[in-house]
Design a protein around this motif. Structure first.
Motif, PDB file in Angstrom:
ATOM      1  N   GLU A 257       0.865  -1.182   0.000  1.00  0.00           N
ATOM      2  CA  GLU A 257       0.000   0.000   0.000  1.00  0.00           C
ATOM      3  C   GLU A 257       0.901   1.231   0.000  1.00  0.00           C
ATOM      4  O   GLU A 257       1.468   1.607   1.024  1.00  0.00           O
ATOM      5  CB  GLU A 257      -0.909  -0.003   1.224  1.00  0.00           C
ATOM      6  CG  GLU A 257      -1.897  -1.159   1.243  1.00  0.00           C
ATOM      7  CD  GLU A 257      -2.755  -1.161   2.497  1.00  0.00           C
ATOM      8  OE1 GLU A 257      -3.929  -0.751   2.424  1.00  0.00           O
ATOM      9  OE2 GLU A 257      -2.235  -1.536   3.547  1.00  0.00           O
TER      10      GLU A 257
ATOM     11  N   LYS B   2       0.314   4.195   2.444  1.00  0.00           N
ATOM     12  CA  LYS B   2       0.266   3.905   3.866  1.00  0.00           C
ATOM     13  C   LYS B   2       1.678   3.625   4.371  1.00  0.00           C
ATOM     14  O   LYS B   2       2.487   3.004   3.682  1.00  0.00           O
ATOM     15  CB  LYS B   2      -0.650   2.709   4.136  1.00  0.00           C
ATOM     16  CG  LYS B   2      -0.887   2.419   5.614  1.00  0.00           C
ATOM     17  CD  LYS B   2      -1.826   1.243   5.795  1.00  0.00           C
ATOM     18  CE  LYS B   2      -3.232   1.547   5.340  1.00  0.00           C
ATOM     19  NZ  LYS B   2      -4.165   0.448   5.653  1.00  0.00           N
TER      20      LYS B   2
ATOM     21  N   TYR C 275       0.300   2.058  11.807  1.00  0.00           N
ATOM     22  CA  TYR C 275       0.085   2.252  10.374  1.00  0.00           C
ATOM     23  C   TYR C 275      -0.550   3.632  10.193  1.00  0.00           C
ATOM     24  O   TYR C 275      -1.537   3.957  10.844  1.00  0.00           O
ATOM     25  CB  TYR C 275      -0.837   1.173   9.804  1.00  0.00           C
ATOM     26  CG  TYR C 275      -0.196  -0.189   9.713  1.00  0.00           C
ATOM     27  CD1 TYR C 275       0.502  -0.574   8.584  1.00  0.00           C
ATOM     28  CD2 TYR C 275      -0.280  -1.082  10.768  1.00  0.00           C
ATOM     29  CE1 TYR C 275       1.096  -1.829   8.497  1.00  0.00           C
ATOM     30  CE2 TYR C 275       0.315  -2.331  10.707  1.00  0.00           C
ATOM     31  CZ  TYR C 275       0.994  -2.703   9.557  1.00  0.00           C
ATOM     32  OH  TYR C 275       1.586  -3.923   9.474  1.00  0.00           O
TER      33      TYR C 275
ATOM     34  N   GLU D 224      -2.125   6.181   7.319  1.00  0.00           N
ATOM     35  CA  GLU D 224      -2.638   6.256   5.958  1.00  0.00           C
ATOM     36  C   GLU D 224      -2.736   7.718   5.529  1.00  0.00           C
ATOM     37  O   GLU D 224      -3.371   8.528   6.195  1.00  0.00           O
ATOM     38  CB  GLU D 224      -4.010   5.601   5.870  1.00  0.00           C
ATOM     39  CG  GLU D 224      -4.601   5.612   4.467  1.00  0.00           C
ATOM     40  CD  GLU D 224      -5.970   4.955   4.406  1.00  0.00           C
ATOM     41  OE1 GLU D 224      -6.581   4.970   3.323  1.00  0.00           O
ATOM     42  OE2 GLU D 224      -6.417   4.442   5.450  1.00  0.00           O
TER      43      GLU D 224
END
Length: 947
Positions: free
Chosen positions: A781, A784, A827, A829
Motif C-alpha cells: 500500500e 500507507k 500504520y 494512511e
C-alpha cells in the motif's frame, strides 16, 4: 553577480553580519566592564566555532545527499547569520539549481543582492536574478518588487519602456489574482500618473500641440488601465470603480460599466472559495481543488492556470497536483514554453516521483526538444533518488521507448539504432548493479526490459539470433519455471522464427515448468498435431506423459505430507488434552485433607495456597450448524477453599475465599443448568460473532445489548458460558435484519473494559475454510506507512501531530495485542502515495521521546506457516517434556555440568537434558519421586577415573 571587492564588499558583509558588537574606544571602562567584555568575547568565540562546525557538517551532508531540502535551508540560514557572503551566495545558487525556491527565500536573496549592488552596471545581474525568481512560482510580491526595482533605472536609455514591459508581464502573470492582483494594477497606475505629472505643462504656460498630444496619450494609458482592471473580478473592486469615477472628468462609459457589473457578479461566485481559503489551515489542498473544479467548469484557461499556480505555491510537494496541472497544460493549452516550464518545475519540486519524470520526457519529445537535452534530463532522473526499485525500471522503459521512436528500422543499421541497443545494454547493467545493490532486490524480476529488447530485435530488426540469446538470458534469471515466460518465447518464435525452434522451446518448457506444466504440455501436443511427423508426435506424447506422471507423483507426496501433518496435529491435541487431565489428577492428589487444614488453622498457620489459573480453550467454529452455545468445559473442578475473613493492613475487613465461593456459586447457578441451545445457521446473515471480551465481564448479555443498540434492533445476545457459569469471553449477537448486522461490524476493535472487542461475520468455517476475518490489507500500500520503534505510551494524537506536516493524514492505527496494550507499531494512511513517500523521506530516523523510529511504505511480508518435519512429529508423540529456551536459544548457563561418566551411568529414560532433570512422565505424575542417592567426593573421583 561577481563578488565585490574592497571597501564596498566589506561594508556589505558587515550589513549581513548579525552577530558582533562595537569595539571599545578606550580604556575608560572600569575593571568590571572589562571583565564582562572579555567574558562576552569568549562566549562569542565559542558560538562562532560551533557555527563553523555546524556549517562544515551541513556542507558534508549535502555532498552526500544534494537533495536534502531541509539541510539547504539550515545552511543558508546559518550562513546568513554569520555574514558569510561568498558562501551564502554559493549555497543559494546550488539550492536554486535543484529546487524552486519559495517566495521568502527569493525575497531575502534579492534584497541582499540589491543592497550590495553599488553600480548601475550590476543592475542587469539583478534583473537576471529577478527573471529566475518569477519563473519558480506565481508570486505577486516578487513581481511587485521587480517592477519597483526597475523604476530605479528609469533614467537609463529605454528605462520607461522596460518598466512598462515588466508591469505588463506582471499583469499577465498575476493580474487575475483575486486577492493580490489589485496591488499590481494600482502600482502600474501610480507609475503612469507620475509620468503624467512630468509631461504636463507648467501652471500658466500654454501647451504646444506636441505637449497636448503627449498628455492626451498619457491620459489614455491611464484610462485603459482603469478599464482593463474594472473588467476583472478582484477583491475590493468597488473602491477602484469609485476611484475611476473621481479621477475621470467624463462619466464612466456604458461598456466599462457593463463589464464592471459582469466582473462583480463573477467576484460574487469566487468569493466563497476565497473565503474558504482564508480560513482554512495549511496546506488547503481540498479548498484549492474545489476552486480548480469551479474554474474548470467556467472554462477560462488563464484563470484555471492561475488557480493551479496558486495551489502549487502552497502545495509544491504534492505530485498528484503537479500531475493534474501538467496534464491540463498538455491537453488544453499546448503552449511549448508554458508546458515545459511546468514540467520542469514539477520534477524539481518532486524529484522522487517517477510519474512526473515520465510525463516530462514525453512532453519534451512532443515539443521536439533537442535529443541532447532529453538525454540530460533522463540522467537527472536517474540521480533523483526514487524510493522503489520498480521506479527505475519505469523511467528506463520511458527513455527506451523514446529512443525506439527515433529509429528508422527501414535501414539495416543507423546511429539511432546503435544508440538504442547501447541503451538497452546499459539499462540491464544499471538495474543489475546500481538498483539491486541499493534496494537488495531486483527491480525487474520478469526481465521486462530484456523482453522488450528481444521483441524489437525479432520484429523490427529481423534478428532472431539476438532475440534467442536475450530470451535465453531471461530464462537463466529464474524465469524458466513459469509457463507464461515459455509461452511468450514460443509465440515470438511462432511469429518470427521457425518450427524447429518452437518445438525445442516447448520441449524445454515441459521439462522446466513447475507452475502449470499441463498447459505447456497441451501447447506442445497441439503443435505436433498440426505440423509434426509421427516420430515428433510419439516423442511429444512420451515426454508429456513422463513429465505429468512425475508431477502427479510429487503432488501425491505433498498431499500425503499434508495429511501426515494434520494427523500429527490431531495427535498433539489429544496428548495435550491427556496431559491437562493428568495435571488435574496430580493437583487433586496433592490437595491437603480437611483435617490437616483444620489443624493448620488451629495452630495459627496463615499459609497462602498457590492457584493455577488455566484459560479454557475456545472451540468456536464460526457459527455453523450444530455449534453449541453453551460450550462444554474439560472435566475439571477448580477447588475454592473455605477461608476465614482476614483483616487488612489498615484494619479493613477483606472477603475470604468462602465469600468468593458463595458469590461464584450464586453467579453460576443461573447458567449451570441452562439448556444447551444450538445455533441456527439460517440466521448467519443477521448474526455477528463477538470475541476477545473480558472474562470478568458481569452481565454480558445486558451490556452487549446496550453496546449494539445503536446498530439496530437486537433480537438476542447469547454469551458463551462453561458448565460452571464462567463467561468464556465471546458471544453471538442476533439482529432483526441484515443491515443492522453489517452496521455492527463497524464496532470491530472497539475497546470494552480495556480490551479491543473483535466483531466478525458469523460464518461456518467447516463449510468455508478459506474465510478470513483479518480486516487489514497484507499487500503493498503505497499511500500507507508502517512505523516501528514508537514509545508504548505514544498516542494517536501525538503521532498525527508528527505526520500531518507531511500531508493529509486519513487514518492512524496503533497496533495492539489482544489485551489492548500497544506494541510500539503503527500504520499511518495518507491521502495519496506522494504524501506517504515524502513522509518516509522526512520521518525515517526521527526521534520521538528518546525513541528512534523507523518508517517505511506498508508492505507486510507474506504469512508463512512453518513446516513441521517428521522428526518433530515423532518427538511430539512422546510424553517427555522438552526443554524451553529463551528468544536467543540455549544460554551458556544451560549447558550440562554433569560429568560424562555420570551421565552414562544414569538411566537413559531419566537422563538429564541440559543439566535440568526431567519431570516424571505424566502417567506417574501422582507417584512420589524417588530421592536420588547422595554421593561423596570419593564416589565422583572413582567415576572420573573409570571413564
Amino acid at each position: 553577480m561577481a563578488a565585490g571587492g574592497g571597501a564596498e564588499a566589506a561594508a556589505a558583509e558587515e550589513e549581513l553580519r548579525e552577530a558582533g558588537g562595537s569595539e571599545d574606544d578606550g580604556d575608560e571602562g572600569g575593571g568590571g566592564e572589562e571583565s564582562e567584555s572579555e567574558e562576552s568575547s569568549g562566549d562569542g568565540e565559542d558560538e562562532e566555532k560551533e557555527n563553523e562546525a555546524e556549517i562544515q557538517r551541513l556542507e558534508e551532508q549535502l555532498s552526500i545527499n544534494a537533495f536534502d531540502y531541509n539541510c539547504h535551508l539550515d545552511l543558508i540560514k546559518l550562513l546568513h547569520q554569520e555574514g558569510e557572503l561568498i558562501k551564502l551566495r554559493r549555497a543559494r545558487q546550488k539550492m536554486s539549481e535543484l529546487f524552486p525556491l519559495t517566495e521568502e527565500i527569493w525575497l531575502d536573496w534579492l534584497k541582499d543582492e540589491i543592497r550590495m549592488a553599488s553600480e548601475n552596471s550590476e543592475r542587469e545581474k539583478i534583473y537576471d536574478l529577478f527573471e529566475r525568481a518569477v519563473e519558480d512560482y506565481i508570486c505577486p510580491e516578487i513581481w511587485l518588487e521587480y517592477a519597483q526595482y526597475s523604476i530605479g533605472g528609469i533614467g537609463q536609455e529605454g528605462g520607461i519602456d522596460k518598466v512598462r514591459s515588466i508591469f505588463e508581464r506582471a499583469l499577465t502573470a498575476v493580474g487575475l489574482h483575486v486577492t493580490k492582483g489589485a496591488a499590481i494594477w494600482e502600482a502600474y497606475r501610480e507609475f503612469e500618473n507620475a509620468i503624467l505629472e512630468t509631461v504636463q505643462p507648467g501652471a500658466g504656460s500654454v501647451p504646444s500641440p506636441e505637449q497636448q498630444q503627449t498628455v492626451s496619450a498619457q491620459l489614455e494609458k491611464i484610462h485603459a488601465l482603469f478599464r482593463r482592471q474594472l473588467g476583472i473580478p478582484l477583491l475590493d473592486m468597488e473602491a477602484a470603480y469609485a476611484e475611476y469615477e473621481e479621477w475621470s472628468e467624463d462619466p464612466v462609459p456604458e461598456a466599462v460599466a457593463k463589464n464592471y457589473k459582469k466582473a462583480l457578479q463573477q467576484m460574487g461566485k469566487c468569493k466563497p472559495y476565497e473565503e474558504a481559503l482564508l480560513i482554512a489551515e495549511t496546506p488547503k489542498l481540498a479548498e484549492y481543488q474545489a476552486y480548480i473544479d469551479f474554474e474548470t467548469k467556467a472554462g477560462d484557461p488563464a484563470r484555471i492556470q492561475l488557480t493551479y499556480e496558486r495551489a502549487l505555491a502552497e502545495n509544491c510537494l504534492v505530485p498528484d497536483l503537479w500531475a493534474r496541472y501538467t496534464q491540463y497544460l498538455d491537453r488544453q493549452l499546448k503552449v511549448k514554453e508554458l508546458v515545459l516550464s511546468a514540467h520542469e518545475r514539477a520534477v524539481r519540486n518532486c524529484p522522487w516521483t517517477v510519474k512526473l519524470w515520465n510525463k516530462y520526457l514525453l512532453a519534451m519529445e512532443r515539443h521536439h526538444v533537442e535529443h541532447r537535452l532529453i538525454s540530460e534530463n533522463f540522467e537527472k532522473a536517474l540521480n533523483a533518488g526514487f524510493i522503489q526499485a520498480t521506479d527505475y525500471v519505469e523511467i528506463w522503459q520511458a527513455y527506451l521507448d523514446y529512443l525506439r521512436r527515433r529509429v528508422d528500422f527501414t535501414q539495416d543499421s543507423s546511429k539511432e539504432l546503435g544508440e538504442l541497443r547501447s541503451a538497452f545494454a546499459h539499462a540491464i547493467e544499471y538495474l543489475k548493479e546500481e538498483v539491486e545493490e541499493r534496494f537488495s532486490e531486483s527491480g525487474d524480476p520478469s526481465c521486462t526490459i530484456m523482453q522488450t529488447w528481444a521483441r524489437i530485435e525479432a520484429r523490427l530488426c529481423n534478428n532472431m539470433q539476438k532475440a534467442r540469446e536475450l530470451w535465453d538470458n531471461i530464462m537463466t534469471k529464474g524465469n524458466s519455471k513459469y509457463a507464461n515466460m515459455w509461452l511468450e518465447y514460443y509465440n515470438l518464435e511462432r511469429a518470427h522464427g521457425d518450427t524447429q525452434h518452437c518445438r525445442k522451446a516447448l520441449h524445454r518448457a515441459v521439462q522446466c515448468t513447475s507452475d502449470y506444466p499441463e498447459h505447456v504440455c497441451e501447447v506442445l501436443l497441439t503443435l505436433e498435431r498440426i505440423e509434426g511427423t509421427l516420430e515428433d508426435w510419439d516423442a511429444a506424447v512420451q515426454k508429456t506423459e513422463n513429465r505429468l506422471a512425475r508431477v502427479n507423483e510429487q503432488r501425491a507426496k505433498a498431499a500425503e505430507k499434508e495429511a501426515a501433518l494434520a494427523k500429527q496435529e490431531e495427535t498433539r491435541a489429544e496428548q495435550r488434552k491427556q496431559t491437562r487431565a493428568e495435571k488435574r489428577a496430580a493437583k487433586k492428589a496433592k490437595k491437603p485433607r480437611a483435617g490437616d487444614k483444620r489443624k493448620a488453622d488451629n495452630d495459627g498457620d496463615w499459609g497462602q495456597e498457590e492457584e493455577e489459573a488455566e484459560q479454557p480453550t475456545k472451540r468456536h467454529k464460526g457459527g455453523g450448524s450444530g455449534d453449541m452455545l453453551v460450550v462444554e468445559e474439560e472435566e475439571e473442578e477448580e477447588e475454592v477453599e473455605d477461608m476465614e475473613t482476614e483483616t487488612g493492613l489498615f484494619g479493613r475487613t477483606m472477603p475470604g475465599k468462602a465469600d468468593l465461593k458463595q458469590k461464584a456459586e450464586a453467579e453460576a447457578s443461573r447458567w449451570k443448568d441452562a439448556p444447551k441451545i444450538f445455533h441456527d445457521s439460517e440466521k448467519d446473515s443477521v448474526t455477528v460473532f463477538v470475541s476477545n471480551l473480558p472474562y470478568s465481564m458481569a452481565e454480558p448479555e445486558a451490556k452487549l445489548k446496550d453496546l449494539f443498540a445503536n446498530c439496530g434492533e437486537v433480537v438476542e445476545v447469547r454469551p458463551i458460558f462453561t458448565n460452571k457459569g464462567t463467561f468464556r469471553g465471546y458471544c453471538y449477537v442476533e439482529f432483526q435484519d441484515e443491515k443492522s448486522a453489517l452496521q455492527a461490524l463497524h464496532l470491530d476493535r472497539k475497546y470494552v473494559e480495556g480490551r479491543p472487542m473483535f466483531v466478525s461475520p458469523c460464518v461456518d468455517k467447516n463449510k468455508n475454510p478459506d474465510f478470513k476475518v483479518f480486516k487489514y490489507s497484507t499487500a503493498l500500500e503505497k499511500h500507507k506507512l508502517f512505523i516501528s520503534g514508537l514509545p508504548f505510551s505514544c498516542t494517536k494524537e501525538e503521532l498525527e501531530e508528527a505526520c500531518k506536516v507531511h500531508g493529509n493524514v486519513k487514518d492512524i492505527r496503533l497496533v495492539t495485542n489482544r489485551a489492548g496494550k500497544p506494541k510500539g507499531l503503527a500504520y499511518v494512511e495518507f491521502e495519496n502515495e506522494t504524501q506517504a513517500s515524502q513522509a518516509v523521506l522526512k520521518m525515517d530516523g526521527l526521534t520521538i521521546r528518546d525513541h528512534v523510529i523507523k518508517v517505511a511504505i506498508s508492505n507486510p511480508p507474506a504469512r508463512r506457516f512453518p513446516e513441521r518435519s517428521e522428526a518433530v512429529g515423532r518427538a511430539a508423540q512422546t510424553m517427555t517434556p522438552r526443554q524451553v529456551y529463551g528468544a536467543r536459544g540455549k544460554g551458556r548457563t544451560q549447558l550440562s555440568m554433569v560429568p560424562r561418566a555420570l551421565q552414562r551411568q544414569s538411566n537413559p529414560a531419566a537422563k538429564a537434558e541440559n543439566g535440568v532433570a526431567p519431570k516424571a512422565p505424566p502417567a506417574t505424575a501422582s507417584l512420589p519421586a524417588e530421592e536420588p542417592k547422595k554421593m561423596s567426593n570419593a564416589d565422583f573421583a572413582r567415576l572420573l577415573l573409570n571413564k
